[in-house]
Design a protein around this motif. Structure first.
Motif, PDB file in Angstrom:
ATOM      1  N   ASP A  86       3.581 -15.747 -12.537  1.00  0.00           N
ATOM      2  CA  ASP A  86       4.278 -14.519 -12.136  1.00  0.00           C
ATOM      3  C   ASP A  86       4.021 -14.119 -10.692  1.00  0.00           C
ATOM      4  O   ASP A  86       4.930 -13.696  -9.990  1.00  0.00           O
ATOM      5  CB  ASP A  86       3.880 -13.359 -13.059  1.00  0.00           C
ATOM      6  CG  ASP A  86       4.506 -13.490 -14.437  1.00  0.00           C
ATOM      7  OD1 ASP A  86       5.456 -14.290 -14.589  1.00  0.00           O
ATOM      8  OD2 ASP A  86       4.039 -12.809 -15.366  1.00  0.00           O
ATOM      9  N   ASP A  87       2.769 -14.232 -10.240  1.00  0.00           N
ATOM     10  CA  ASP A  87       2.418 -13.768  -8.899  1.00  0.00           C
ATOM     11  C   ASP A  87       2.379 -14.884  -7.858  1.00  0.00           C
ATOM     12  O   ASP A  87       1.981 -14.647  -6.725  1.00  0.00           O
ATOM     13  CB  ASP A  87       1.052 -13.063  -8.921  1.00  0.00           C
ATOM     14  CG  ASP A  87       1.123 -11.745  -9.679  1.00  0.00           C
ATOM     15  OD1 ASP A  87       2.240 -11.268  -9.936  1.00  0.00           O
ATOM     16  OD2 ASP A  87       0.050 -11.199 -10.012  1.00  0.00           O
ATOM     17  N   ASP A  88       2.761 -16.093  -8.245  1.00  0.00           N
ATOM     18  CA  ASP A  88       2.732 -17.220  -7.318  1.00  0.00           C
ATOM     19  C   ASP A  88       4.135 -17.782  -7.120  1.00  0.00           C
ATOM     20  O   ASP A  88       4.954 -17.785  -8.028  1.00  0.00           O
ATOM     21  CB  ASP A  88       1.820 -18.338  -7.843  1.00  0.00           C
ATOM     22  CG  ASP A  88       0.358 -17.925  -7.845  1.00  0.00           C
ATOM     23  OD1 ASP A  88      -0.002 -17.066  -7.034  1.00  0.00           O
ATOM     24  OD2 ASP A  88      -0.407 -18.464  -8.660  1.00  0.00           O
ATOM     25  N   ARG A 115       2.738 -22.487  -0.327  1.00  0.00           N
ATOM     26  CA  ARG A 115       2.383 -21.632  -1.457  1.00  0.00           C
ATOM     27  C   ARG A 115       2.309 -20.183  -0.982  1.00  0.00           C
ATOM     28  O   ARG A 115       1.734 -19.895   0.064  1.00  0.00           O
ATOM     29  CB  ARG A 115       1.029 -22.050  -2.037  1.00  0.00           C
ATOM     30  CG  ARG A 115       1.074 -23.376  -2.736  1.00  0.00           C
ATOM     31  CD  ARG A 115      -0.246 -23.655  -3.477  1.00  0.00           C
ATOM     32  NE  ARG A 115      -0.215 -24.983  -4.052  1.00  0.00           N
ATOM     33  CZ  ARG A 115      -0.716 -26.065  -3.470  1.00  0.00           C
ATOM     34  NH1 ARG A 115      -1.275 -25.966  -2.297  1.00  0.00           N
ATOM     35  NH2 ARG A 115      -0.648 -27.234  -4.067  1.00  0.00           N
ATOM     36  N   TYR A 116       2.883 -19.302  -1.796  1.00  0.00           N
ATOM     37  CA  TYR A 116       2.894 -17.875  -1.499  1.00  0.00           C
ATOM     38  C   TYR A 116       2.300 -17.119  -2.672  1.00  0.00           C
ATOM     39  O   TYR A 116       2.441 -17.531  -3.821  1.00  0.00           O
ATOM     40  CB  TYR A 116       4.326 -17.386  -1.268  1.00  0.00           C
ATOM     41  CG  TYR A 116       5.031 -18.054  -0.116  1.00  0.00           C
ATOM     42  CD1 TYR A 116       5.033 -17.474   1.147  1.00  0.00           C
ATOM     43  CD2 TYR A 116       5.699 -19.267  -0.286  1.00  0.00           C
ATOM     44  CE1 TYR A 116       5.679 -18.091   2.208  1.00  0.00           C
ATOM     45  CE2 TYR A 116       6.338 -19.884   0.766  1.00  0.00           C
ATOM     46  CZ  TYR A 116       6.330 -19.294   2.015  1.00  0.00           C
ATOM     47  OH  TYR A 116       6.953 -19.906   3.059  1.00  0.00           O
ATOM     48  N   ALA A 117       1.663 -15.987  -2.389  1.00  0.00           N
ATOM     49  CA  ALA A 117       1.118 -15.125  -3.433  1.00  0.00           C
ATOM     50  C   ALA A 117       1.674 -13.722  -3.243  1.00  0.00           C
ATOM     51  O   ALA A 117       1.930 -13.290  -2.115  1.00  0.00           O
ATOM     52  CB  ALA A 117      -0.408 -15.104  -3.372  1.00  0.00           C
ATOM     53  N   LEU A 118       1.878 -13.037  -4.355  1.00  0.00           N
ATOM     54  CA  LEU A 118       2.393 -11.670  -4.324  1.00  0.00           C
ATOM     55  C   LEU A 118       1.251 -10.720  -3.997  1.00  0.00           C
ATOM     56  O   LEU A 118       0.215 -10.717  -4.667  1.00  0.00           O
ATOM     57  CB  LEU A 118       2.997 -11.330  -5.689  1.00  0.00           C
ATOM     58  CG  LEU A 118       3.851 -10.084  -5.768  1.00  0.00           C
ATOM     59  CD1 LEU A 118       5.077 -10.223  -4.866  1.00  0.00           C
ATOM     60  CD2 LEU A 118       4.276  -9.839  -7.200  1.00  0.00           C
ATOM     61  N   ARG A 119       1.418  -9.934  -2.953  1.00  0.00           N
ATOM     62  CA  ARG A 119       0.404  -8.963  -2.551  1.00  0.00           C
ATOM     63  C   ARG A 119       1.008  -7.569  -2.621  1.00  0.00           C
ATOM     64  O   ARG A 119       2.130  -7.345  -2.188  1.00  0.00           O
ATOM     65  CB  ARG A 119      -0.081  -9.221  -1.120  1.00  0.00           C
ATOM     66  CG  ARG A 119      -0.723 -10.570  -0.926  1.00  0.00           C
ATOM     67  CD  ARG A 119      -2.126 -10.590  -1.505  1.00  0.00           C
ATOM     68  NE  ARG A 119      -2.827 -11.790  -1.136  1.00  0.00           N
ATOM     69  CZ  ARG A 119      -3.094 -12.804  -1.951  1.00  0.00           C
ATOM     70  NH1 ARG A 119      -2.704 -12.750  -3.198  1.00  0.00           N
ATOM     71  NH2 ARG A 119      -3.750 -13.873  -1.525  1.00  0.00           N
ATOM     72  N   LYS A 120       0.229  -6.651  -3.155  1.00  0.00           N
ATOM     73  CA  LYS A 120       0.686  -5.265  -3.244  1.00  0.00           C
ATOM     74  C   LYS A 120       0.071  -4.483  -2.092  1.00  0.00           C
ATOM     75  O   LYS A 120      -1.130  -4.563  -1.840  1.00  0.00           O
ATOM     76  CB  LYS A 120       0.254  -4.644  -4.569  1.00  0.00           C
ATOM     77  CG  LYS A 120       0.882  -5.305  -5.783  1.00  0.00           C
ATOM     78  CD  LYS A 120       0.470  -4.591  -7.049  1.00  0.00           C
ATOM     79  CE  LYS A 120       1.023  -5.277  -8.283  1.00  0.00           C
ATOM     80  NZ  LYS A 120       2.454  -5.300  -8.354  1.00  0.00           N
ATOM     81  N   SER A 121       0.900  -3.716  -1.390  1.00  0.00           N
ATOM     82  CA  SER A 121       0.383  -2.875  -0.306  1.00  0.00           C
ATOM     83  C   SER A 121       0.857  -1.448  -0.562  1.00  0.00           C
ATOM     84  O   SER A 121       2.062  -1.187  -0.565  1.00  0.00           O
ATOM     85  CB  SER A 121       0.859  -3.379   1.051  1.00  0.00           C
ATOM     86  OG  SER A 121       2.253  -3.478   1.069  1.00  0.00           O
ATOM     87  N   SER A 141       4.723   4.639  -3.324  1.00  0.00           N
ATOM     88  CA  SER A 141       5.089   3.438  -4.073  1.00  0.00           C
ATOM     89  C   SER A 141       4.287   2.255  -3.562  1.00  0.00           C
ATOM     90  O   SER A 141       3.730   2.295  -2.471  1.00  0.00           O
ATOM     91  CB  SER A 141       6.587   3.164  -3.903  1.00  0.00           C
ATOM     92  OG  SER A 141       6.862   2.901  -2.549  1.00  0.00           O
ATOM     93  N   ASN A 142       4.252   1.219  -4.361  1.00  0.00           N
ATOM     94  CA  ASN A 142       3.615  -0.027  -3.943  1.00  0.00           C
ATOM     95  C   ASN A 142       4.696  -0.989  -3.498  1.00  0.00           C
ATOM     96  O   ASN A 142       5.646  -1.250  -4.240  1.00  0.00           O
ATOM     97  CB  ASN A 142       2.824  -0.654  -5.097  1.00  0.00           C
ATOM     98  CG  ASN A 142       1.501   0.032  -5.302  1.00  0.00           C
ATOM     99  OD1 ASN A 142       0.981   0.650  -4.393  1.00  0.00           O
ATOM    100  ND2 ASN A 142       0.955  -0.073  -6.500  1.00  0.00           N
ATOM    101  N   ASP A 143       4.578  -1.507  -2.293  1.00  0.00           N
ATOM    102  CA  ASP A 143       5.513  -2.509  -1.801  1.00  0.00           C
ATOM    103  C   ASP A 143       4.921  -3.884  -2.083  1.00  0.00           C
ATOM    104  O   ASP A 143       3.805  -4.177  -1.658  1.00  0.00           O
ATOM    105  CB  ASP A 143       5.758  -2.356  -0.294  1.00  0.00           C
ATOM    106  CG  ASP A 143       6.586  -1.125   0.025  1.00  0.00           C
ATOM    107  OD1 ASP A 143       7.302  -0.664  -0.881  1.00  0.00           O
ATOM    108  OD2 ASP A 143       6.509  -0.638   1.166  1.00  0.00           O
TER     109      ASP A 143
END
Length: 196
Positions: A86-88, A115-121, A141-143
């Motif tokens: 889900d996050d990759d 490779r990319y990972a989902l990051r919340k900011s 909100s979280n982007d």
């Protein structure tokens, strides 16, 4: 006096250990392991013109679900996206170059896996308050954004062998041995004789 000599020896030994450790890391560097050996993992020679070979490469990528980013008579680039978790997120980019070699063509291919990972900011909301002006509050909100975490060239010889094997199926049939094999023709059934 003895203490100062002892401290000098300790400092000298420490310096030698640090230098030897740095030298060890340099020897293991990826750049120093690059050998430029004579293997043919990334290239093959095929019969025909470069334009035909690059068109065969374009069709090979299309047949496997790649999006073509660029294509002409000398090079092709395509990419395909994967999401193993889900996050990759992963992206495979193939770059193919076709160069003349006498009456044949040299086909070079290189695949890069990103490779990319989902990051919340978290983002804060600004609220305008009459006399106070604008106040920034911690709610909001979280982007989510994808951040590249790794990139490497695919070096698996079997991956490239399968690519070139598929490429051969899309070369024009007048290129001889590299054309796809013709389907076997069934032998006619023996004629039945009626002896009565």
């Amino acid at each position: 006096m003895r203490a100062s000599r002892l401290s000098s020896v300790v400092v000298a030994l420490s310096g030698a250990l640090i230098l030897s450790a740095c030298g060890g890391r340099a020897a293991d560097s990826t750049l120093l392991r690059e050998s430029f050996d004579s293997g043919d993992t990334f290239s093959r020679t095929v019969d025909g013109r470069p334009a035909d070979a690059c068109e065969a490469a374009r069709r090979t990528l299309l047949s496997q679900g790649y999006a073509i980013a660029r294509s002409d008579a000398a090079q092709v680039e395509g990419n395909k996206n994967f999401q193993p978790r889900d996050d990759d997120h992963e992206q495979l980019v193939l770059r193919i170059s076709c160069a003349p070699r006498g009456s044949q063509t040299l086909v070079f291919v290189s695949a890069v896996q990103d490779r990319y990972a989902l990051r919340k900011s978290p983002t804060s909301a600004s609220v305008g308050v009459g006399a106070l002006g604008s106040v920034s509050l911690p709610f909001g909100s979280n982007d989510d954004s994808l951040v590249k975490v790794a990139s490497s060239t695919v070096t698996d010889a079997e991956f490239y062998r399968r690519f070139f094997q598929r490429l051969q199926q899309y070369l024009p049939s007048d290129t001889g041995t590299l054309a796809p094999p013709a389907a076997a023709t069934p032998e006619p059934a023996p004629a039945s004789t009626d002896q009565g």
